[in-house]
Design a protein around this motif. Structure first.
Motif, PDB file in Angstrom:
ATOM      1  N   ASP A 182      -8.240   3.594   9.552  1.00  0.00           N
ATOM      2  CA  ASP A 182      -8.118   2.166   9.208  1.00  0.00           C
ATOM      3  C   ASP A 182      -9.320   1.358   9.718  1.00  0.00           C
ATOM      4  N   GLY A 220      -0.890  -7.159   8.048  1.00  0.00           N
ATOM      5  CA  GLY A 220      -1.649  -6.079   7.429  1.00  0.00           C
ATOM      6  C   GLY A 220      -2.796  -5.652   8.322  1.00  0.00           C
ATOM      7  N   ASP A 268      -6.309  -6.428   7.028  1.00  0.00           N
ATOM      8  CA  ASP A 268      -7.491  -7.199   6.617  1.00  0.00           C
ATOM      9  C   ASP A 268      -7.092  -8.606   6.176  1.00  0.00           C
ATOM     10  N   SER A 288      -2.500   5.239   4.314  1.00  0.00           N
ATOM     11  CA  SER A 288      -3.688   5.043   5.148  1.00  0.00           C
ATOM     12  C   SER A 288      -4.909   5.637   4.451  1.00  0.00           C
ATOM     13  N   TYR A 346       0.840  -1.208   0.000  1.00  0.00           N
ATOM     14  CA  TYR A 346       0.000   0.000   0.000  1.00  0.00           C
ATOM     15  C   TYR A 346       0.869   1.249   0.000  1.00  0.00           C
ATOM     16  N   ARG A 347       1.991   1.153   0.695  1.00  0.00           N
ATOM     17  CA  ARG A 347       2.920   2.291   0.715  1.00  0.00           C
ATOM     18  C   ARG A 347       3.517   2.531  -0.671  1.00  0.00           C
TER      19      ARG A 347
END
Ligand code: DC
Length: 218
Positions: free
Chosen positions: A182, A127, A129, A98, A37-38
């Motif tokens: 989140d 993570g 999820d 985020s 994600y980053r």
């Protein structure tokens, strides 16, 4: 059949430290999904899209090809062929990740990569999820948490160690805001899977947390 361990929890709970150590001890691979994600957030920052809408982000995200390789057992994240691992662990990239990880297209873009890694390897995947969405049938699920104060203090110490002069209150506020985002997003919010084991690391050493998880896996 590969063995899958899912570790979810809020920012700064120690997930990556614990997951790395466990992976090394058990000879599994460590998959840091936050870094994926980053990488997408880094791509968007580079494109000057910090203030773009979800629609604009969703349109451009297909241009960002994220892949993972392992060098000396360390996960390396590639963005369109470039190793961007060294640029991902800044507050700016974390906050952008985020925000943009709440977008459906961003999550969909990374899901297959995460599931493929787990299908073909024994993984410790961390993570937000993993136990709830990415690997709902994981062999073991851990929800690793710690108080906001503990997490802010750890982050503060980490930055001091790097020679920076951080502001504790700002770190604590960022953590609270990130937790809120989140946990309250519509898609794949951070929450404990019903069948996940809760581990609170506030008063435990790294070794104690690793041992607690190994005990769960017995
Ligand atoms: O774990 P981290 O701080 O590197 O993650 C950065 C951001 O990415 C985090 O604020 C939420 C998002 N994230 C996510 O939504 N789902 C994941 N599986 C991992 C991270």
């Amino acid at each position: 059949m590969s063995i899958n361990v899912a570790i979810d929890g809020p920012a700064g709970a120690g997930k990556s430290t614990i997951a790395k150590k466990l992976a090394k001890d058990l000879d599994y691979i460590y998959v840091d999904t936050g870094a994926m994600y980053r990488a997408l957030a880094y791509f968007l920052i580079k494109k000057g899209m910090e203030n773009s809408s979800e629609e604009q982000v969703s349109e451009i995200i297909s241009q960002a090809q994220v892949s993972i390789q392992y060098e000396n057992n360390q996960q390396q994240v590639y963005l369109n062929g470039e190793n961007v691992t060294a640029y991902l662990r800044t507050e700016e990239v974390g906050n952008m990740a985020s925000k943009t990880s709440a977008y459906k297209a961003v999550r969909a873009h990374l899901l297959a990569l995460q599931q493929e890694l787990a299908q073909s390897n024994n993984v410790i995947m961390d993570g937000r999820d993993i136990g709830t969405c990415v690997l709902p049938h994981a062999d073991y699920k851990i929800y690793l948490t710690a108080s906001v104060e503990t997490r802010a203090k750890r982050r503060f110490d980490e930055l001091v160690e790097k020679g920076e002069t951080p502001d504790y209150d700002k770190i604590a506020k960022d953590i609270e805001e990130r937790d809120y985002r989140d946990m309250h997003r519509e898609i794949a919010p951070l929450k404990k899977a019903e069948d996940a084991h809760l581990v609170d690391s506030s008063n435990l050493s790294i070794e104690e947390v690793v041992q607690a998880i190994k005990d769960i896996m017995k």
